[in-house]
Design a protein around this motif. Sequence first.
Motif, PDB file in Angstrom:
ATOM      1  N   VAL A 107       0.807  -1.220   0.000  1.00 11.79           N
ATOM      2  CA  VAL A 107       0.000   0.000   0.000  1.00 11.79           C
ATOM      3  C   VAL A 107       0.846   1.279   0.000  1.00 11.79           C
ATOM      4  CG1 VAL A 107      -1.987  -1.123   1.077  1.00 11.79           C
ATOM      5  CG2 VAL A 107      -0.258  -0.028   2.519  1.00 11.79           C
ATOM      6  N   PHE A 108       2.158   1.130   0.085  1.00 13.40           N
ATOM      7  CA  PHE A 108       3.024   2.299   0.019  1.00 13.40           C
ATOM      8  C   PHE A 108       3.370   2.575  -1.448  1.00 13.40           C
ATOM      9  CE2 PHE A 108       4.697   0.952   4.451  1.00 13.40           C
ATOM     10  CZ  PHE A 108       3.634   1.581   5.078  1.00 13.40           C
ATOM     11  N   SER A 109       4.074   3.662  -1.714  1.00 11.14           N
ATOM     12  CA  SER A 109       4.382   4.045  -3.086  1.00 11.14           C
ATOM     13  C   SER A 109       5.050   2.899  -3.838  1.00 11.14           C
ATOM     14  CB  SER A 109       5.278   5.279  -3.101  1.00 11.14           C
ATOM     15  OG  SER A 109       6.533   4.980  -2.549  1.00 11.14           O
ATOM     16  N   GLY A 110       4.736   2.816  -5.116  1.00 16.72           N
ATOM     17  CA  GLY A 110       5.305   1.760  -5.936  1.00 16.72           C
ATOM     18  C   GLY A 110       4.795   0.374  -5.587  1.00 16.72           C
ATOM     19  N   PHE A 111       3.652   0.307  -4.930  1.00 15.49           N
ATOM     20  CA  PHE A 111       3.049  -0.971  -4.504  1.00 15.49           C
ATOM     21  C   PHE A 111       4.019  -1.773  -3.633  1.00 15.49           C
ATOM     22  CE2 PHE A 111       0.698   0.348  -8.195  1.00 15.49           C
ATOM     23  CZ  PHE A 111      -0.601   0.130  -7.818  1.00 15.49           C
TER      24      PHE A 111
END
Length: 182
Positions: free
Chosen positions: A76-80
Amino acid sequence: VFIEKGEIFLKTKDLVLIALFAAILCIAAPFSISAGPIPITLATLAIYLAAVLLDTKKAVAAVAVYLLLGAVGLPVFSGFSGGIHRLIGPTGGYLIGYLPCAFLTAFLIEKGKRFWSYPLGMILGTAVLYGFGTAWYCLQSHTPFSAALPACVFPFLPGDALKIVAACTVGITVKKVMKKSD
């Protein structure tokens, strides 16, 4: 929220709103554009909307749920991406900075109750987010503050200004509709 015999209970509606905004954050944040060491995401837009539409405690709870989901490894953070290493890595200060950003933004909106409190709360919340994130980035990457600002703050100012305008416009409109349905 109600308290019975010293125990705190949340109403079903509160739980649903917290989960909904955590989910919105989980959907908005992974899509990112590389902008140097810190990616550009829609996470702050989701946080601003949570701060407008929820009270302070619920907005912070939604962000905390998002961070916990990411910390346990959900992408769920940037870049999956996900995992505790993202919270303690060079960009982790920005992720942790979402909590005080949500708190300050929602608190100022809740207490101000005037139009100007919306953008002011978002601007001050974002400044705290930049402060947390940039300080942590400097510590982790051994980058001087003077070099971190052009890499970690300046590229984000125009986009965050647009997100603030969008969150104020959309958030205030949706808030009026939500009040009518209560």
